[in-house]
Design an enzyme around this catalytic site. Sequence first.
Site, PDB file in Angstrom:
ATOM      1  N   GLY A  32       0.841  -1.188   0.000  1.00  0.00           N
ATOM      2  CA  GLY A  32       0.000   0.000   0.000  1.00  0.00           C
ATOM      3  C   GLY A  32       0.874   1.235   0.000  1.00  0.00           C
ATOM      4  O   GLY A  32       1.985   1.221  -0.535  1.00  0.00           O
ATOM      5  N   CYS A  33       0.399   2.301   0.600  1.00  0.00           N
ATOM      6  CA  CYS A  33       1.130   3.572   0.633  1.00  0.00           C
ATOM      7  C   CYS A  33       2.553   3.388   1.132  1.00  0.00           C
ATOM      8  O   CYS A  33       2.783   2.901   2.235  1.00  0.00           O
ATOM      9  CB  CYS A  33       0.393   4.550   1.533  1.00  0.00           C
ATOM     10  SG  CYS A  33       1.303   6.070   1.846  1.00  0.00           S
ATOM     11  N   PHE A  34       3.527   3.800   0.311  1.00  0.00           N
ATOM     12  CA  PHE A  34       4.917   3.549   0.711  1.00  0.00           C
ATOM     13  C   PHE A  34       5.354   4.397   1.898  1.00  0.00           C
ATOM     14  O   PHE A  34       6.321   4.053   2.589  1.00  0.00           O
ATOM     15  CB  PHE A  34       5.912   3.643  -0.447  1.00  0.00           C
ATOM     16  CG  PHE A  34       5.769   4.779  -1.427  1.00  0.00           C
ATOM     17  CD1 PHE A  34       5.248   6.011  -1.088  1.00  0.00           C
ATOM     18  CD2 PHE A  34       6.196   4.589  -2.743  1.00  0.00           C
ATOM     19  CE1 PHE A  34       5.153   7.040  -2.015  1.00  0.00           C
ATOM     20  CE2 PHE A  34       6.111   5.617  -3.680  1.00  0.00           C
ATOM     21  CZ  PHE A  34       5.580   6.852  -3.317  1.00  0.00           C
ATOM     22  N   TYR A 172      -3.316  11.102   7.873  1.00  0.00           N
ATOM     23  CA  TYR A 172      -3.557  10.225   6.722  1.00  0.00           C
ATOM     24  C   TYR A 172      -3.674   8.774   7.168  1.00  0.00           C
ATOM     25  O   TYR A 172      -4.607   8.053   6.781  1.00  0.00           O
ATOM     26  CB  TYR A 172      -2.431  10.362   5.693  1.00  0.00           C
ATOM     27  CG  TYR A 172      -2.356   9.176   4.780  1.00  0.00           C
ATOM     28  CD1 TYR A 172      -3.284   9.001   3.754  1.00  0.00           C
ATOM     29  CD2 TYR A 172      -1.401   8.183   4.982  1.00  0.00           C
ATOM     30  CE1 TYR A 172      -3.248   7.881   2.948  1.00  0.00           C
ATOM     31  CE2 TYR A 172      -1.357   7.060   4.185  1.00  0.00           C
ATOM     32  CZ  TYR A 172      -2.287   6.910   3.177  1.00  0.00           C
ATOM     33  OH  TYR A 172      -2.252   5.782   2.396  1.00  0.00           O
TER      34      TYR A 172
END
Length: 199
Positions: A32-34, A172
């Site tokens: 997912g989001c690095f 986030y």
Amino acid sequence: MRFLAPAALALLLALPGAAPAAEKATAIFAGGCFWCVESDFDHVKGVLDTTSGYIGGSIANPTYENHPGSYEAVRITYDPAQVSYDQLLTVFWHSVDPTDAGGQFCDRGPSYRTAIFALNDGQAKAANASKAAVAKDLGTVATPVLKASAFTVAEGYHQDYYVKNPIKYRYYRTACGRNATVEKVWGAKAYKGIKGASS
């Protein structure tokens, strides 16, 4: 400051008691989001460096604005004397939702799929064995084990994002539901092997 000639330096390092250079190894995971993958692995003892980037896409030199088919991934440099590849696999599995084939948490689409990118046959064998164990635990696993292709380092503002922008990062991560989902999937095993989990 005086520097030793290469021959003299080699002789010095060959002397009894001279400390050898620390061995380093590399692993590549897409979770997912690095930004989040970097943060998680930076809290693992023995991990020396994490680099966000793109891998597995259809074009050379992908960018954040143009990376068709690429995964957001993190290249991990680690000290095998402190942490093994098998331990890194454990950390990876327990910091993602490996049952989700469409992305991770609030991030949907090809960029945010999970994958293990094996750099050699040994890593592939270990990754597939760990995947089989996870499948027994969870019942299903959507995460593929793939042969590593070219890794392109992401833009500078993505590197260590959680350090540079801690408030935005935490918002986030929470709003995207990453921690809540991992804890729902894994229960007491969530973030296994990560010091200061859910950071």
